[in-house]
Design an enzyme around this catalytic site. Structure first.
Site, mmCIF file in Angstrom:
data_model
loop_
_atom_site.group_PDB
_atom_site.id
_atom_site.type_symbol
_atom_site.label_atom_id
_atom_site.label_comp_id
_atom_site.label_asym_id
_atom_site.label_seq_id
_atom_site.Cartn_x
_atom_site.Cartn_y
_atom_site.Cartn_z
ATOM 1 N N GLY A 1 1.816 -5.496 7.374
ATOM 2 C CA GLY A 1 0.771 -6.079 6.546
ATOM 3 C C GLY A 1 -0.475 -6.390 7.358
ATOM 4 O O GLY A 1 -0.748 -5.759 8.384
ATOM 5 N N SER A 2 -1.214 -7.387 6.926
ATOM 6 C CA SER A 2 -2.503 -7.712 7.536
ATOM 7 C C SER A 2 -2.330 -8.505 8.821
ATOM 8 O O SER A 2 -1.289 -9.126 9.065
ATOM 9 C CB SER A 2 -3.347 -8.521 6.548
ATOM 10 N N GLU B 1 3.731 -4.693 12.242
ATOM 11 C CA GLU B 1 2.953 -3.481 12.005
ATOM 12 C C GLU B 1 1.710 -3.891 11.233
ATOM 13 O O GLU B 1 1.774 -4.133 10.036
ATOM 14 C CB GLU B 1 3.788 -2.458 11.234
ATOM 15 N N GLU C 1 -11.060 -5.034 8.674
ATOM 16 C CA GLU C 1 -10.583 -3.764 8.145
ATOM 17 C C GLU C 1 -10.987 -3.627 6.677
ATOM 18 O O GLU C 1 -10.823 -4.558 5.886
ATOM 19 C CB GLU C 1 -9.058 -3.689 8.278
ATOM 20 N N ASN D 1 0.811 -1.229 0.000
ATOM 21 C CA ASN D 1 0.000 0.000 0.000
ATOM 22 C C ASN D 1 0.840 1.274 0.000
ATOM 23 O O ASN D 1 0.471 2.277 -0.612
ATOM 24 C CB ASN D 1 -0.997 -0.007 1.169
ATOM 25 N N CYS E 1 -3.135 1.913 6.404
ATOM 26 C CA CYS E 1 -3.385 1.157 7.633
ATOM 27 C C CYS E 1 -3.963 2.017 8.743
ATOM 28 O O CYS E 1 -4.635 1.504 9.643
ATOM 29 C CB CYS E 1 -2.109 0.471 8.100
#
Length: 442
Positions: free
Chosen positions: A172-173, A194, A318, A99, A228
């Protein structure tokens, strides 16, 4: 411990990296546009300028950060001088996301190298153009023994995670973060994760609504909502909801025009898989504005959604896209009911002029970081640690916090020989009362 020679070498390489980033900036921006039509302005503000600023700050402060830090000794250690030594972990794996593919690859890489580690970076396969320019820059600046880029997809990531590392840094996720944590646990490898989550944005009756709307639209639809720390949903006091919605609609038009698909300032969804996921989330929702889709262009218009059910797919995970649910509340109890349904988020935002309400939100709810009367700008202050809590992440970085993240902190006591108090040594007979008095006094 870091020697002066090692620091000098690292600093020289980092200066060379800064020079190369200046040379390659247009190529980086072009790559970001090629990957998902990221506007050049957003590319500069959220990627290249931030990275260069962090790099300059690291170059300026690396000597100070690496120097052993003297701390006050205790009476128990008297006479001594006590220090914290910082040493590199060793071999570090960095797995970066798509992203913000340049920013979120380079930030941890700069810190890990500055702290003296050998670094393997795997950039995202979903942004191949940006990954390619990163690999070119790294190959130009670093020796292979210092930093190496390994490109590839999930299979490559899994192979890398199967290896033994001294530290792993992943952005990431939540789902993939759990996979990384599981792989790291096999070797008890320390990690920074993160991640993300459903970051709420609360707007109460006292908020300056027009300004709040402008900032929310900017923070939510920046990078097409693929951020994020973007507001995942709005919690708006029922008394001002209608007015805020009107302002949000006006600000969307001001920012992106009557037809946002034609705007050069709106990025696209990263790929077809994510487009179709977002399309599914829109089903059976009441759309206030937006909701236009073009799969061939991976375009989804900035979309406001009215009062989605908390059990709906839209409100489960999310969103990570340009869809903004708006949920009303009447009192703080209703607010708490919604917020308590979700894991601790990466960010929380409050728009209000009530000091008591603001403090209640900041103290009552746990989250990684956030802002009062703004969106996402806490990331821009390198004096603030950036990271999550609970499901939204482990560890933090930015500025000096980044250097410390990639350093093992060794506690050292350097004891003087001119005095040695014998009370600690056996035999212990008749000493226990003296020890109690001494320790109670400390």
């Amino acid at each position: 411990m870091h020697t002066k020679t090692e620091i000098a070498v690292r600093k020289k390489v980092l200066i060379r990296l800064l020079h190369e980033l200046d040379i390659q900036e247009e190529s980086i921006l072009n790559s970001l546009y090629a990957d998902f039509k990221k506007p050049a302005f957003e590319g500069v503000v959220t990627e290249t300028a931030l990275v260069k600023s962090e790099l300059k700050y690291t170059i300026k402060n690396i000597n100070k950060w690496a120097k052993p830090q003297m701390v006050w000794p205790t009476l128990v250690n008297f006479p001594s001088t006590d220090f914290i030594y910082k040493e590199p972990y060793g071999k570090v794996l960095i797995l970066s996301p798509w992203n913000y593919p340049f920013h979120l690859a380079m930030y941890p890489l700069i810190a890990a190298f500055a702290a003296g580690n050998q670094v393997i970076l795997k950039p995202s396969e979903l942004t191949p153009n940006t990954s390619s320019i990163i690999a070119k820059i790294i190959t130009t600046v670093f020796e292979k023994s210092q930093v190496e880029v390994i490109e590839g997809g999930i299979e490559t990531a899994n192979k890398l995670l199967a290896e033994r590392w001294d530290y792993i840094f992943f952005t990431g996720s939540v789902a993939v973060g759990k996979v990384v944590a599981k792989a790291a646990a096999i070797h008890l490898t320390p990690v920074t994760l993160e991640l993300g989550g459903k970051s709420p944005c609360i707007v109460d009756e006292t908020a300056v609504l027009r300004l709040a709307a402008k900032k929310i639209v900017w923070g939510k639809f920046l990078n097409a909502g693929q951020t994020c720390v973007a507001p995942d949903y709005l919690l708006v006091h029922a008394n001002i909801k209608e007015q805020l919605v009107t302002y949000l609609q006006e600000e969307i038009t001001t920012a992106y025009g009557e037809n946002p698909e034609l705007s050069p300032d709106l990025a696209r969804v990263i790929n077809q898989k994510n487009f179709q996921r977002l399309e599914r989330l829109l089903k059976e929702q009441e759309i206030i504005t937006g909701g236009k889709l073009n799969e061939n262009e991976l375009y989804i218009s900035p979309t406001l959604i009215n009062e989605p059910a908390l059990e709906s797919a839209l409100m489960k995970d999310e969103i990570f896209g340009p869809l903004l649910p708006i949920i009303s509340y009447k009192n703080e109890h209703e607010l708490e009911i919604v917020l308590s349904k979700y894991e601790k988020p990466l960010a929380l935002y409050v728009f209000s002029t009530s000091k008591s309400f603001i403090e209640t939100c900041l103290l009552k709810y746990s989250f990684g970081g956030g802002c009062v009367n703004d969106i996402a700008i806490h990331l821009a202050n390198r004096n603030l640690p950036f990271g999550g809590v609970g499901q939204s992440g482990i560890g933090a970085y930015h500025g000096k916090f980044s250097f410390d993240t990639f350093s093992n902190h060794k506690s050292i006591v350097k004891k003087a020989n001119w005095l040695d108090i014998p009370i600690r040594y056996a035999p212990y007979r008749d000493k226990i009362n003296w020890v109690r008095k001494l320790l109670n006094w400390l």
